[in-house]
Design a protein around this motif. Structure first.
Motif, PDB file in Angstrom:
ATOM      1  N   VAL A  42       0.837  -1.203   0.000  1.00 40.01           N
ATOM      2  CA  VAL A  42       0.000   0.000   0.000  1.00 40.01           C
ATOM      3  C   VAL A  42       0.873   1.255   0.000  1.00 40.01           C
ATOM      4  CG1 VAL A  42      -1.578   1.347   1.439  1.00 40.01           C
ATOM      5  CG2 VAL A  42      -2.044  -1.066   1.003  1.00 40.01           C
ATOM      6  N   LEU A  43       1.893   1.271   0.852  1.00 35.10           N
ATOM      7  CA  LEU A  43       2.752   2.454   0.943  1.00 35.10           C
ATOM      8  C   LEU A  43       3.555   2.679  -0.332  1.00 35.10           C
ATOM      9  CD1 LEU A  43       4.101   2.253   4.616  1.00 35.10           C
ATOM     10  CD2 LEU A  43       2.196   3.610   3.726  1.00 35.10           C
ATOM     11  N   GLY A  44       3.798   1.607  -1.089  1.00 37.45           N
ATOM     12  CA  GLY A  44       4.543   1.756  -2.334  1.00 37.45           C
ATOM     13  C   GLY A  44       3.693   2.205  -3.512  1.00 37.45           C
ATOM     14  N   CYS A  45       2.369   2.167  -3.352  1.00 40.47           N
ATOM     15  CA  CYS A  45       1.494   2.463  -4.495  1.00 40.47           C
ATOM     16  C   CYS A  45       1.599   3.902  -4.965  1.00 40.47           C
ATOM     17  CB  CYS A  45       0.050   2.126  -4.134  1.00 40.47           C
ATOM     18  SG  CYS A  45      -0.321   0.364  -4.292  1.00 40.47           S
ATOM     19  N   THR A  46       1.769   4.845  -4.052  1.00 38.39           N
ATOM     20  CA  THR A  46       1.901   6.238  -4.477  1.00 38.39           C
ATOM     21  C   THR A  46       3.135   6.409  -5.345  1.00 38.39           C
ATOM     22  OG1 THR A  46       0.840   6.960  -2.427  1.00 38.39           O
ATOM     23  CG2 THR A  46       2.017   8.630  -3.683  1.00 38.39           C
ATOM     24  N   ALA A  47       4.238   5.825  -4.923  1.00 33.87           N
ATOM     25  CA  ALA A  47       5.465   5.907  -5.713  1.00 33.87           C
ATOM     26  C   ALA A  47       5.301   5.220  -7.061  1.00 33.87           C
ATOM     27  CB  ALA A  47       6.631   5.288  -4.948  1.00 33.87           C
ATOM     28  N   LEU A  48       4.576   4.091  -7.091  1.00 34.74           N
ATOM     29  CA  LEU A  48       4.329   3.410  -8.363  1.00 34.74           C
ATOM     30  C   LEU A  48       3.545   4.315  -9.310  1.00 34.74           C
ATOM     31  CD1 LEU A  48       4.376   0.903 -10.184  1.00 34.74           C
ATOM     32  CD2 LEU A  48       2.280   0.132  -9.023  1.00 34.74           C
ATOM     33  N   GLY A  49       2.558   5.024  -8.772  1.00 34.99           N
ATOM     34  CA  GLY A  49       1.782   5.938  -9.604  1.00 34.99           C
ATOM     35  C   GLY A  49       2.634   7.030 -10.207  1.00 34.99           C
ATOM     36  N   VAL A  50       3.529   7.593  -9.404  1.00 31.93           N
ATOM     37  CA  VAL A  50       4.430   8.630  -9.920  1.00 31.93           C
ATOM     38  C   VAL A  50       5.363   8.045 -10.971  1.00 31.93           C
ATOM     39  CG1 VAL A  50       6.166  10.347  -9.337  1.00 31.93           C
ATOM     40  CG2 VAL A  50       4.317   9.883  -7.739  1.00 31.93           C
ATOM     41  N   ALA A  51       5.921   6.879 -10.665  1.00 31.98           N
ATOM     42  CA  ALA A  51       6.865   6.259 -11.600  1.00 31.98           C
ATOM     43  C   ALA A  51       6.206   5.965 -12.938  1.00 31.98           C
ATOM     44  CB  ALA A  51       7.422   4.972 -10.993  1.00 31.98           C
ATOM     45  N   ALA A  52       4.932   5.548 -12.903  1.00 31.57           N
ATOM     46  CA  ALA A  52       4.238   5.194 -14.142  1.00 31.57           C
ATOM     47  C   ALA A  52       3.862   6.411 -14.978  1.00 31.57           C
ATOM     48  CB  ALA A  52       2.980   4.391 -13.806  1.00 31.57           C
ATOM     49  N   SER A  53       3.763   7.569 -14.344  1.00 33.24           N
ATOM     50  CA  SER A  53       3.228   8.736 -15.048  1.00 33.24           C
ATOM     51  C   SER A  53       4.221   9.870 -15.255  1.00 33.24           C
ATOM     52  CB  SER A  53       2.027   9.294 -14.276  1.00 33.24           C
ATOM     53  OG  SER A  53       2.433   9.791 -13.002  1.00 33.24           O
ATOM     54  N   ASP A  54       5.361   9.846 -14.586  1.00 34.82           N
ATOM     55  CA  ASP A  54       6.226  11.029 -14.542  1.00 34.82           C
ATOM     56  C   ASP A  54       6.770  11.422 -15.917  1.00 34.82           C
ATOM     57  OD1 ASP A  54       7.036  13.079 -12.970  1.00 34.82           O
ATOM     58  OD2 ASP A  54       8.470  11.942 -11.791  1.00 34.82           O
ATOM     59  N   ILE A  55       7.206  10.450 -16.709  1.00 28.98           N
ATOM     60  CA  ILE A  55       7.721  10.777 -18.048  1.00 28.98           C
ATOM     61  C   ILE A  55       6.594  11.339 -18.920  1.00 28.98           C
ATOM     62  CG2 ILE A  55       8.609   9.809 -20.206  1.00 28.98           C
ATOM     63  CD1 ILE A  55      10.381   7.990 -18.624  1.00 28.98           C
ATOM     64  N   VAL A  56       5.417  10.751 -18.805  1.00 29.01           N
ATOM     65  CA  VAL A  56       4.275  11.249 -19.591  1.00 29.01           C
ATOM     66  C   VAL A  56       3.962  12.687 -19.221  1.00 29.01           C
ATOM     67  CG1 VAL A  56       1.828  10.930 -20.104  1.00 29.01           C
ATOM     68  CG2 VAL A  56       3.327   8.935 -19.879  1.00 29.01           C
ATOM     69  N   TRP A  57       3.918  12.980 -17.922  1.00 25.59           N
ATOM     70  CA  TRP A  57       3.671  14.361 -17.479  1.00 25.59           C
ATOM     71  C   TRP A  57       4.771  15.292 -17.987  1.00 25.59           C
ATOM     72  CZ3 TRP A  57      -0.897  15.729 -16.330  1.00 25.59           C
ATOM     73  CH2 TRP A  57      -1.746  14.976 -15.538  1.00 25.59           C
ATOM     74  N   GLY A  58       6.008  14.810 -17.986  1.00 24.03           N
ATOM     75  CA  GLY A  58       7.109  15.644 -18.467  1.00 24.03           C
ATOM     76  C   GLY A  58       6.963  15.987 -19.940  1.00 24.03           C
ATOM     77  N   LEU A  59       6.603  14.998 -20.743  1.00 21.30           N
ATOM     78  CA  LEU A  59       6.393  15.247 -22.169  1.00 21.30           C
ATOM     79  C   LEU A  59       5.214  16.183 -22.397  1.00 21.30           C
ATOM     80  CD1 LEU A  59       6.956  11.593 -23.461  1.00 21.30           C
ATOM     81  CD2 LEU A  59       8.489  13.542 -23.799  1.00 21.30           C
ATOM     82  N   LEU A  60       4.140  15.997 -21.621  1.00 20.45           N
ATOM     83  CA  LEU A  60       2.984  16.891 -21.734  1.00 20.45           C
ATOM     84  C   LEU A  60       3.342  18.312 -21.321  1.00 20.45           C
ATOM     85  CD1 LEU A  60       0.143  14.590 -20.343  1.00 20.45           C
ATOM     86  CD2 LEU A  60       0.476  15.303 -22.715  1.00 20.45           C
ATOM     87  N   GLY A 100       2.976  23.308 -21.677  1.00 18.62           N
ATOM     88  CA  GLY A 100       3.395  24.357 -20.767  1.00 18.62           C
ATOM     89  C   GLY A 100       3.209  24.004 -19.306  1.00 18.62           C
ATOM     90  N   ASP A 101       3.965  24.712 -18.454  1.00 25.78           N
ATOM     91  CA  ASP A 101       3.989  24.413 -17.023  1.00 25.78           C
ATOM     92  C   ASP A 101       2.643  24.687 -16.348  1.00 25.78           C
ATOM     93  OD1 ASP A 101       6.754  26.560 -17.349  1.00 25.78           O
ATOM     94  OD2 ASP A 101       6.823  24.397 -17.668  1.00 25.78           O
ATOM     95  N   ARG A 102       2.054  25.832 -16.670  1.00 27.14           N
ATOM     96  CA  ARG A 102       0.857  26.295 -15.967  1.00 27.14           C
ATOM     97  C   ARG A 102      -0.308  25.310 -16.117  1.00 27.14           C
ATOM     98  NH1 ARG A 102      -1.715  31.186 -14.290  1.00 27.14           N
ATOM     99  NH2 ARG A 102      -3.920  31.259 -14.855  1.00 27.14           N
ATOM    100  N   ARG A 103      -0.592  24.900 -17.349  1.00 26.40           N
ATOM    101  CA  ARG A 103      -1.721  24.005 -17.581  1.00 26.40           C
ATOM    102  C   ARG A 103      -1.554  22.669 -16.865  1.00 26.40           C
ATOM    103  NH1 ARG A 103      -2.809  24.568 -24.113  1.00 26.40           N
ATOM    104  NH2 ARG A 103      -3.404  26.772 -24.133  1.00 26.40           N
ATOM    105  N   ILE A 104      -0.362  22.108 -16.964  1.00 24.95           N
ATOM    106  CA  ILE A 104      -0.135  20.789 -16.373  1.00 24.95           C
ATOM    107  C   ILE A 104      -0.139  20.860 -14.852  1.00 24.95           C
ATOM    108  CG2 ILE A 104       1.465  18.849 -16.225  1.00 24.95           C
ATOM    109  CD1 ILE A 104      -0.021  19.200 -18.923  1.00 24.95           C
ATOM    110  N   LEU A 105       0.472  21.890 -14.303  1.00 23.38           N
ATOM    111  CA  LEU A 105       0.510  22.005 -12.850  1.00 23.38           C
ATOM    112  C   LEU A 105      -0.887  22.204 -12.278  1.00 23.38           C
ATOM    113  CD1 LEU A 105       2.372  21.958 -10.452  1.00 23.38           C
ATOM    114  CD2 LEU A 105       2.816  24.399 -10.763  1.00 23.38           C
ATOM    115  N   LEU A 106      -1.705  23.041 -12.915  1.00 24.91           N
ATOM    116  CA  LEU A 106      -3.085  23.233 -12.460  1.00 24.91           C
ATOM    117  C   LEU A 106      -3.881  21.938 -12.568  1.00 24.91           C
ATOM    118  CD1 LEU A 106      -3.991  26.746 -13.913  1.00 24.91           C
ATOM    119  CD2 LEU A 106      -3.969  26.094 -11.500  1.00 24.91           C
TER     120      LEU A 106
END
Length: 420
Positions: free
Chosen positions: A55-73, A78-84
């Motif tokens: 359970v405690l590892g699931c948050t990190a798994l979510g970040v790991a699975a999505s971080d590159i995608v968020w970076g490309l987006l 742009g920073d503002r749209r993605i951060l909001l």
């Protein structure tokens, strides 16, 4: 007639940095705060130690699975749209968890529901890493970025310290509905600040990079546009990201299981474990600010990264030896706290270096790669520790945690030309 876009002076970059710090801190309060509720979570949700690690590892798994995608987006939109998008959706999810994923008089919710909730929190909250980092990289120039990015990275242990100090008390005194509600408030308040104050710079490529027609460009020495190669295709960038993952093993081991270790093996109260994590977070925050300024002045980000990695491995090795020797809890806890500070100290330097290697126009993807490797470790470590405990001992756990950064040091890229 189109609305005239406001112009911002050079000092506005510090406002951007403040927004980036607040965004990173709001996510870190969740990421670091929830694991320190481990004793209460294990009891209230009826979890075994293995289920707790998952359970405690699931948050990190979510970040790991999505971080590159968020970076490309982020590089694309742009920073503002993605951060909001990330802050608002994470806050809404935490509100929902406070309503539907908490123990009640009828018993705890299903463990898979809790795991999925924390997994989604990581997927949505992972947007903060690349978007806030790219905003800072865009507004600050070389020679300033080390300090600026280290201050932003300071938000991780500082925001985590808020979570570490507050969440165990909230969980024990008011339950997990209060935990999720307060964390949601952090995200939503920061979203308001982002909407109000986070803006693009006046020029398209203020810090040496940007996008043109969907492709990343930087500005060369003679002012000509230079097409940037994707950092995801460069082995040197991958070396730094993978080395960072190994150097983060002690940090994640302390964050997720120091409280359980000191409670179960050293017979100390939850306060002792929380104090170790708190010292590691606050000490790491201070070390990040200092390291950013130091490496800006000396142009030695890679050397500093390797040195702190080696020292953190030595400190955690001392904790393993002290555990084996049955040393007093104060000595063992002190070794873990020192190792935790050192394991936190290099993050801002590494994020700055990998973004600089990629170029400002590709910084989102590079920061996403760095985040992916780090948070993959954040998922794996809580799963591996219970397995090691079943088959060996806490001494072996800390010995493995010590070996990881010592292996990461030679993997890291060598010296780079000194920046001016």
């Amino acid at each position: 007639m189109s609305r005239r876009r406001p112009r911002f002076g050079p000092k506005y970059r510090w406002v951007i940095l403040g927004v980036g710090v607040a965004a990173q801190a709001s996510f870190s309060a969740m990421f670091s705060g929830i694991p320190v509720t481990a004793i209460t979570m294990r009891a209230d949700y009826g979890l075994s130690t293995g289920e707790l690690g998952l359970v405690l590892g699931c948050t990190a798994l979510g970040v790991a699975a999505s971080d590159i995608v968020w970076g490309l987006l982020t590089d694309r939109f742009g920073d503002r749209r993605i951060l909001l998008t990330g802050l608002i959706s994470t806050g809404a999810l935490l509100v929902l968890m406070g309503l539907a994923v908490v123990p009640t008089g009828d018993g705890p919710p299903p463990t898979p529901l809790l795991a999925v909730g924390l997994l989604l929190a990581g997927v949505l909250g992972g947007s903060v890493n690349g978007s806030s980092g790219r905003a800072v990289m865009t507004w600050f120039r070389e020679g300033q970025r080390g300090l600026a990015m280290s201050i932003r990275q300071t938000a991780i242990p500082a925001g985590g310290a808020v979570g570490v100090a507050l969440m165990p008390w909230l969980a024990a005194s008011h339950g997990f509905r209060a935990v999720y509600t307060v964390l949601a408030a952090f995200c939503l308040v920061t979203a308001v600040a982002t909407w109000r104050w986070l803006h693009e710079p006046n020029d398209a490529t203020p810090a040496g990079g940007g996008t043109a027609g969907g492709e990343a460009v930087s500005v060369g020495a003679a002012g000509e546009p230079v097409r940037e190669r994707s950092p995801l295709r460069r082995w040197e960038v991958w070396r730094l990201a993978l080395a960072s993952a190994l150097l983060s093993v002690p940090q994640m081991a302390i964050l997720t299981f120091a409280v359980i270790f000191l409670h179960d093996a050293q017979h100390a109260g939850a306060f002792a474990g929380s104090l170790v994590v708190l010292v590691a977070q606050l000490g790491g925050a201070a070390a990040r600010v200092w390291s950013g300024r130091y490496t800006d002045r000396h142009g030695n980000r890679r050397g500093y990264f390797r040195a702190t990695g080696a020292l953190s491995g030595v400190a955690i090795a001392c904790a393993a030896v002290l555990t084996l020797a049955g040393a007093p809890v104060l000595l063992v806890a002190s070794a873990l706290a020192v190792g935790g500070v050192l394991a936190n100290a290099w993050h801002g330097v590494a994020y700055t270096e990998i973004a600089t290697m990629a170029g400002a126009g590709r910084a989102g993807a590079a920061l996403g790669l760095e985040g992916t490797t780090l948070f993959t470790v954040g998922f794996v470590v809580p799963l591996v520790i219970p397995v090691l405990l079943d088959r060996s001992s806490w001494t072996v756990v800390w010995a493995v945690a010590a070996a990881a950064p010592l292996l990461g040091v030679p993997l890291a890229p060598g010296r780079a030309p000194r920046s001016r």
